[in-house]
Design a protein around this motif. Structure first.
Motif: not given
Length: 431
Positions: A222-224, A226-232, A271-280, A321-328
């Motif tokens: 969730p932390e990573t 949020k950080t990555v999406l916020t930057a984008g 900023s308002e919601a807490q991510l669950s940690g599940d990609a879907v 873990e949802a790796t870059p390969k999985v996302w790809g």
């Protein structure tokens, strides 16, 4: 009201009585960004007091350019607030000539001639909202349209009718307002029940339906995330002026605003919601926000693509873990699903020119930075590319030779931010 009464065969005496009663129970105020220009008359001296400064609005201006009570640089909520205060503040002895004490109030928001339908809708919604919140007034009828114009007047007026008994033993004011009319320019009143009705088919940004999304087993930090999406998203928002500039040349100028609106809505969610940690589960929340905050063709395409991505992630035969390969792999499946709804392919000068290289590179290498670089290269390649699809096709001209495709550029900006690539790095200056 008086016209409907006359059409029903009422006497002239009763028509006059009801017309005067109606006029005596109306309070109205207008506002405009500029004085109206009368055809055949020389324009005013640019240095005269008649000219309003940029973004300045004159409150109380009449339809014949009668001077108002003052000028100010204000946004719409503040403007509406001041206008309603002039109309409804009973402590203001100069203006409180009407005591709005009826349980039945009719609201009219009138276009002075130069306000678009879209803008008038936003103005009307703001007026209705403030009437309820500040004055506990819920109009039983709302009229919004171009009823009485001042040629091309860049403003609007607000009128409030205090509904009272006509005392003629006949139809009420509301019945007369609701009477059918074929008069040009007359927009039928909206009933309170209709205005307040909320479609059960509409989902809000924080859709309760997301609570029913079943976890997929694909884990994200969730932390990573949020950080990555916020930057984008922040990089995409910062790119809005450039995207808008490009779209002004080859489109209708709304691409940048649409992308910015969607990015800001997702940032608000993060900023308002807490991510669950599940990609879907977490992506489903974002999809709901995108669906309700972005409009236009690109908004629909993003909604289709992200919904397909949710489905593709759930279909992955993988847990952990949802790796870059999985996302790809999931992104590639989503791209194939998107192709069922749009014929756009690489080389057509669309956002696909930035999306396709990102997906292909990520699925083959698992390297987000390389994928983002490929996306930017694809976006840059649209400069000078003749469009096969989209608004650029029928706008024509040679603008496509000077600027990249706005949608592709905006998407590549998001990917660069997502990958953590800074604008100052070599090779990523604005074209």
């Amino acid at each position: 009201i008086s016209g409907a009464l006359a059409a029903q065969g009422a006497s002239l005496e009763d028509v006059y009585k009801v017309a005067k009663l109606t006029a005596d129970n109306i309070v109205s105020v207008g506002a405009s960004l500029d004085h109206v220009h009368v055809p055949g008359r020389a324009p005013p001296d640019p240095n005269s007091d008649e000219i309003l400064a940029k973004e300045e609005v004159e409150i109380g201006m009449g339809i014949h350019n009668e001077p108002g009570s003052g000028r100010a640089v204000v946004d719409l909520p503040e403007l509406v607030k001041r206008m309603l205060q002039q109309m409804l503040d009973s402590k203001d002895e100069d203006r409180a000539f009407l005591n709005v004490n009826s349980n039945e109030i009719v609201l009219m928001v009138n276009n002075l001639g130069g306000v678009s339908v879209l803008e008038l809708g936003g103005i009307t919604a703001e007026v209705v909202t403030q009437l309820e919140k500040t004055y506990n007034i819920k109009p039983v009828r709302t009229l919004a349209g171009t009823y009485m114009t001042s040629l091309n007047g860049l403003g609007f007026s607000i009128s409030i009718l205090n509904v009272v008994n006509t005392n003629i033993g006949g139809p009420s004011m509301l019945q007369l307002l609701d009477a059918p009319s074929e008069a040009a320019g007359w927009a039928a009143p909206i009933r309170k029940e209709t205005w307040e009705a909320k479609s059960s088919e509409t989902r809000g940004g924080s859709s309760a339906g997301n609570e029913d999304v079943k976890p997929s087993g694909l884990k994200i930090s969730p932390e990573t995330t949020k950080t990555v999406l916020t930057a984008g998203l922040q990089r995409l928002i910062a790119a809005e002026p450039d995207v808008t500039k490009y779209d002004t040349v080859v489109g209708d100028g709304d691409c940048g605003i649409g992308l910015k609106r969607g990015a800001e809505a997702v940032l608000k969610l993060l900023s308002e919601a807490q991510l669950s940690g599940d990609a879907v589960v977490d992506l489903s929340k974002i999809v709901s926000v995108v669906e309700t905050s972005m409009d236009g063709t690109s908004g629909a395409l993003y909604a289709i693509y992200l919904n397909s991505l949710v489905h593709s992630l759930r279909q992955q035969d993988y847990y952990g873990e949802a790796t870059p390969k999985v996302w790809g792999a999931a992104l590639k499946q989503a791209s194939e699903a998107l192709s069922k709804y749009t014929p756009a392919q690489p080389g057509d000068r669309t956002l696909v020119d930035a999306l396709h290289p990102f997906v292909e590179t990520l699925s083959s290498t698992g390297d987000v930075k390389k994928a983002a670089e490929a996306s930017r290269k694809g976006a840059e390649g649209t400069k000078g590319m003749k469009a096969s699809l989209g608004r650029t096709v029928y706008i024509g001209g040679s603008g496509f030779e000077q600027v990249p495709d706005p949608g592709a550029w905006g998407l590549s900006e998001f990917f660069l931010g997502l990958a953590g690539i800074k604008t100052s790095e070599p090779g990523y200056e604005m074209v």
